[in-house]
Design a protein around this motif. Structure first.
Motif, PDB file in Angstrom:
ATOM      1  N   THR A  26      41.093  10.387  42.569  1.00  0.00           N
ATOM      2  CA  THR A  26      42.327  11.137  42.345  1.00  0.00           C
ATOM      3  C   THR A  26      43.557  10.293  42.675  1.00  0.00           C
ATOM      4  O   THR A  26      44.526  10.282  41.927  1.00  0.00           O
ATOM      5  CB  THR A  26      42.335  12.401  43.215  1.00  0.00           C
ATOM      6  N   THR A  27      43.495   9.568  43.787  1.00  0.00           N
ATOM      7  CA  THR A  27      44.647   8.741  44.174  1.00  0.00           C
ATOM      8  C   THR A  27      44.966   7.727  43.095  1.00  0.00           C
ATOM      9  O   THR A  27      46.111   7.509  42.734  1.00  0.00           O
ATOM     10  CB  THR A  27      44.353   7.970  45.478  1.00  0.00           C
ATOM     11  N   ARG A  28      43.906   7.101  42.599  1.00  0.00           N
ATOM     12  CA  ARG A  28      44.099   6.078  41.579  1.00  0.00           C
ATOM     13  C   ARG A  28      44.707   6.661  40.322  1.00  0.00           C
ATOM     14  O   ARG A  28      45.639   6.107  39.753  1.00  0.00           O
ATOM     15  CB  ARG A  28      42.754   5.428  41.255  1.00  0.00           C
ATOM     16  N   ALA A  29      44.168   7.829  39.919  1.00  0.00           N
ATOM     17  CA  ALA A  29      44.692   8.478  38.717  1.00  0.00           C
ATOM     18  C   ALA A  29      46.170   8.794  38.893  1.00  0.00           C
ATOM     19  O   ALA A  29      46.998   8.532  38.013  1.00  0.00           O
ATOM     20  CB  ALA A  29      43.900   9.740  38.412  1.00  0.00           C
ATOM     21  N   LEU A  30      46.498   9.351  40.072  1.00  0.00           N
ATOM     22  CA  LEU A  30      47.894   9.730  40.337  1.00  0.00           C
ATOM     23  C   LEU A  30      48.793   8.504  40.331  1.00  0.00           C
ATOM     24  O   LEU A  30      49.853   8.506  39.699  1.00  0.00           O
ATOM     25  CB  LEU A  30      47.978  10.413  41.704  1.00  0.00           C
ATOM     26  N   THR A  31      48.361   7.445  41.039  1.00  0.00           N
ATOM     27  CA  THR A  31      49.181   6.241  41.124  1.00  0.00           C
ATOM     28  C   THR A  31      49.440   5.674  39.740  1.00  0.00           C
ATOM     29  O   THR A  31      50.570   5.344  39.374  1.00  0.00           O
ATOM     30  CB  THR A  31      48.469   5.169  41.969  1.00  0.00           C
ATOM     31  N   LEU A  32      48.368   5.567  38.948  1.00  0.00           N
ATOM     32  CA  LEU A  32      48.532   4.961  37.633  1.00  0.00           C
ATOM     33  C   LEU A  32      49.414   5.817  36.733  1.00  0.00           C
ATOM     34  O   LEU A  32      50.279   5.312  36.023  1.00  0.00           O
ATOM     35  CB  LEU A  32      47.172   4.742  36.981  1.00  0.00           C
ATOM     36  N   ALA A  33      49.182   7.142  36.795  1.00  0.00           N
ATOM     37  CA  ALA A  33      50.003   8.036  35.965  1.00  0.00           C
ATOM     38  C   ALA A  33      51.470   7.893  36.345  1.00  0.00           C
ATOM     39  O   ALA A  33      52.346   7.796  35.472  1.00  0.00           O
ATOM     40  CB  ALA A  33      49.535   9.471  36.138  1.00  0.00           C
ATOM     41  N   LEU A  34      51.749   7.854  37.645  1.00  0.00           N
ATOM     42  CA  LEU A  34      53.132   7.724  38.105  1.00  0.00           C
ATOM     43  C   LEU A  34      53.733   6.395  37.651  1.00  0.00           C
ATOM     44  O   LEU A  34      54.870   6.338  37.186  1.00  0.00           O
ATOM     45  CB  LEU A  34      53.192   7.818  39.629  1.00  0.00           C
TER      46      LEU A  34
ATOM     47  N   SER B  28      40.074  10.367  33.686  1.00  0.00           N
ATOM     48  CA  SER B  28      40.522  11.764  33.749  1.00  0.00           C
ATOM     49  C   SER B  28      41.918  11.972  33.188  1.00  0.00           C
ATOM     50  O   SER B  28      42.246  13.066  32.752  1.00  0.00           O
ATOM     51  CB  SER B  28      40.472  12.248  35.206  1.00  0.00           C
ATOM     52  N   VAL B  29      42.763  10.950  33.213  1.00  0.00           N
ATOM     53  CA  VAL B  29      44.137  11.153  32.739  1.00  0.00           C
ATOM     54  C   VAL B  29      44.432  10.293  31.511  1.00  0.00           C
ATOM     55  O   VAL B  29      45.581  10.035  31.187  1.00  0.00           O
ATOM     56  CB  VAL B  29      45.187  10.844  33.841  1.00  0.00           C
ATOM     57  N   ARG B  30      43.395   9.853  30.805  1.00  0.00           N
ATOM     58  CA  ARG B  30      43.613   8.856  29.752  1.00  0.00           C
ATOM     59  C   ARG B  30      44.475   9.389  28.605  1.00  0.00           C
ATOM     60  O   ARG B  30      45.345   8.689  28.106  1.00  0.00           O
ATOM     61  CB  ARG B  30      42.287   8.324  29.229  1.00  0.00           C
ATOM     62  N   ILE B  31      44.253  10.658  28.223  1.00  0.00           N
ATOM     63  CA  ILE B  31      45.013  11.191  27.077  1.00  0.00           C
ATOM     64  C   ILE B  31      46.507  11.240  27.416  1.00  0.00           C
ATOM     65  O   ILE B  31      47.361  10.878  26.610  1.00  0.00           O
ATOM     66  CB  ILE B  31      44.504  12.598  26.701  1.00  0.00           C
ATOM     67  N   ILE B  32      46.796  11.674  28.654  1.00  0.00           N
ATOM     68  CA  ILE B  32      48.211  11.779  29.044  1.00  0.00           C
ATOM     69  C   ILE B  32      48.857  10.409  29.055  1.00  0.00           C
ATOM     70  O   ILE B  32      49.983  10.223  28.581  1.00  0.00           O
ATOM     71  CB  ILE B  32      48.337  12.447  30.436  1.00  0.00           C
ATOM     72  N   VAL B  33      48.118   9.413  29.578  1.00  0.00           N
ATOM     73  CA  VAL B  33      48.677   8.060  29.612  1.00  0.00           C
ATOM     74  C   VAL B  33      48.908   7.547  28.197  1.00  0.00           C
ATOM     75  O   VAL B  33      49.954   6.978  27.876  1.00  0.00           O
ATOM     76  CB  VAL B  33      47.746   7.119  30.407  1.00  0.00           C
ATOM     77  N   GLN B  34      47.930   7.791  27.312  1.00  0.00           N
ATOM     78  CA  GLN B  34      48.090   7.353  25.922  1.00  0.00           C
ATOM     79  C   GLN B  34      49.317   8.013  25.286  1.00  0.00           C
ATOM     80  O   GLN B  34      50.129   7.349  24.637  1.00  0.00           O
ATOM     81  CB  GLN B  34      46.845   7.723  25.100  1.00  0.00           C
ATOM     82  N   ILE B  35      49.446   9.321  25.487  1.00  0.00           N
ATOM     83  CA  ILE B  35      50.575  10.049  24.901  1.00  0.00           C
ATOM     84  C   ILE B  35      51.900   9.502  25.437  1.00  0.00           C
ATOM     85  O   ILE B  35      52.864   9.334  24.695  1.00  0.00           O
ATOM     86  CB  ILE B  35      50.480  11.570  25.225  1.00  0.00           C
ATOM     87  N   THR B  36      51.926   9.199  26.749  1.00  0.00           N
ATOM     88  CA  THR B  36      53.163   8.681  27.333  1.00  0.00           C
ATOM     89  C   THR B  36      53.551   7.362  26.682  1.00  0.00           C
ATOM     90  O   THR B  36      54.715   7.146  26.322  1.00  0.00           O
ATOM     91  CB  THR B  36      52.989   8.483  28.854  1.00  0.00           C
ATOM     92  N   VAL B  37      52.572   6.490  26.517  1.00  0.00           N
ATOM     93  CA  VAL B  37      52.851   5.190  25.886  1.00  0.00           C
ATOM     94  C   VAL B  37      53.357   5.399  24.456  1.00  0.00           C
ATOM     95  O   VAL B  37      54.378   4.820  24.045  1.00  0.00           O
ATOM     96  CB  VAL B  37      51.572   4.313  25.891  1.00  0.00           C
TER      97      VAL B  37
END
Lengths: 259, 219
Positions: free
Chosen positions: A10-18, B67-76
């Motif tokens: 979760t931390t990694r996902a959050l950090t990368l998303a941010l 888990s967050v790949r789609i959101i990251v792709q959309i952001t890019v």
């Protein structure tokens, strides 16, 4: 994606998303801010080009040579007086409206255009005939449409009652639906329309498409089916700007031939 | 995915065209094809966004948490689209006004996200960029065909140069008003799909449902 991923915490996902959001946000802001002067200049050029088109159509341009030859005046809206202490070249009505020193809140019951605030002043143009009488009054108007703010030039006859032209120069309405307000066929319907009746009551408006005959028909234009919200926005915009919180005081003074 | 780079680039043109085989991106294809110049510009924008977007997503594919790949792709993708839109508004104002919201709507174009998720997440940067550009070109190719046909039949012109003189100006050409309305793009795209599938029957899909035996007998 079959291999297992120890990095999926979760931390990694959050950090990368941010991180991604931050970098992207920075890039978008930089581009938007950096290009804004160019975009503003484009919009301003478009505004003037549309006015030129209107004047061409009214064959007024031959007499005034070009836009620069128009009589440009700053008007204090509340009194209808010309106020030449304002520097017109630096005037921006949207910026003026937002500031408390140069703008004012519109009382909600009068806010037919959905603007919430307007500037205290407006920049208008006048065309005079050979005898010096005002022949055309060119007014910038704006109002809330369906999904954007509509901006248009409203050209009134020197009699202050008859519309000579309405020309939209900026909006973001749905293409093929709301955007049809800028089609020449629809804009042409405003030409020659009486905005006020003989008693001076404001009657102009947009009639819902397909509604039957009414007394106001002579003062109204048919709406565009499918674009009800946009054309109602046009209706509110015109009734606001020709009304008491808009250009009424200026038109009153012109009618009394003070200018 | 052992295809050569050349195949990756050219396959989406006809064999695996995003518009005619996968039937993606139809909305914008209806909206921006009333004339050739808007179709060309839209095609160019999509090629840029797809190529860059796929390359960037591929570059980050080992870093992006599943888990967050789609959101990251959309952001890019959204970032690229907004940047391109802003550039157009600054440097090609007239055309950007005619493309209006449809540049912004590239974000929601399924081709872009589809290539990012379906290809760029599993392939190298060069292959992903080529795949993105190829798909963009496949999309642009159909757009240009439709745009040229609609402008020619609807206005008698190409790239705003009058070729046939309409009857309203004393010529012998009656413009087909229908061609300027969105449904005509449906007809033309449908016709193109039919032509391609005549030539390449392997693209024809199995019908999902068939008549019941007794109905078939009744016919």
């Amino acid at each position: 994606m079959s291999e297992s991923r120890p990095r999926d915490t979760t931390t990694r996902a959050l950090t990368l998303a941010l991180l991604v959001a931050f970098v992207c946000g920075l890039l978008v802001s930089a581009v938007a801010v950096g290009l804004r002067p160019l975009q503003r200049a484009n919009v301003e050029a478009e505004r003037i080009a549309q006015l030129q088109l209107v004047l061409n159509a009214l064959s007024a341009i031959g007499r005034v040579q070009s836009i620069d030859g128009l009589e440009q005046r700053m008007v204090e809206l509340a009194s209808g007086r010309f106020d030449d202490s304002i520097d017109a070249t630096r005037f921006n009505s949207e910026r003026a409206a937002a500031s408390s020193a140069t703008g004012t809140a519109i009382p909600s019951e009068l806010d037919l255009a959905g603007l919430k605030r307007r500037a205290l002043h407006a920049q208008v143009y006048l065309v005079r005939d050979a005898a010096g009488r005002i022949e055309l009054i060119i007014l910038p108007v704006s109002g809330r449409g369906y999904q954007s703010t509509l901006h248009a030039w409203l050209v009134m006859d020197g009699d202050t009652r008859t519309v000579r032209a309405l020309k939209f120069y900026q909006h973001g309405e749905t293409p093929g639906v709301g955007a049809r307000i800028e089609e020449p066929a629809w804009e042409a319907r405003w030409r020659g329309l009486r905005a006020f009746d003989d008693a001076g009551v404001l009657r102009i408006g947009v009639r819902a498409a397909g509604s039957g005959y009414s007394e106001d028909a002579a003062y109204q234009v048919d709406g565009i089916s499918g674009a009800t919200r946009t054309t109602q926005g046009v209706d509110g915009m015109l009734r606001f700007w020709l009304g008491e919180f808009g250009y009424a005081a200026l038109l009153q003074r012109i009618r009394e031939e003070q200018y | 995915m052992q295809d050569s780079n050349w195949r990756i680039l050219t396959r989406p043109l006809i064999d695996d065209n995003p518009l005619t085989l996968q039937i993606l991106g139809i909305c914008s294809a209806l909206a921006v094809t009333t004339s050739l110049d808007t179709a060309l510009l839209m095609g160019l924008v999509v090629v840029c966004v797809l190529g860059l977007g796929s390359a960037l997503v591929s570059l980050m594919r080992h870093q992006i948490p599943h888990s967050v790949r789609i959101i990251v792709q959309i952001t890019v993708i959204a970032t690229l689209v907004i940047v391109v839109d802003q550039l157009l508004q600054a440097y090609a104002f007239e055309l950007s006004k005619r493309l209006s919201v449809f540049v912004g709507l590239i974000i929601t174009n399924c081709i872009v996200l589809g290539r990012a998720e379906g290809f760029a997440m599993h392939n190298g940067v060069v292959a992903s960029a080529l795949d993105g550009i190829g798909n963009g070109l496949g999309y642009a190719f159909i757009l240009i065909l439709v745009g040229a046909l609609r402008e020619f039949l609807g206005k008698g012109s190409l790239l705003n140069m009058q070729i046939l003189i309409p009857t309203s100006q004393g010529g012998g050409f009656e413009p087909l008003q229908l061609m300027l309305l969105p449904p005509s793009a449906f007809f033309i795209i449908g016709g193109i799909i039919w032509l391609i599938r005549r030539k390449r029957p392997q693209q024809v899909e199995e019908p999902e449902f068939s008549l019941r035996v007794k109905d078939r007998r009744a016919r």
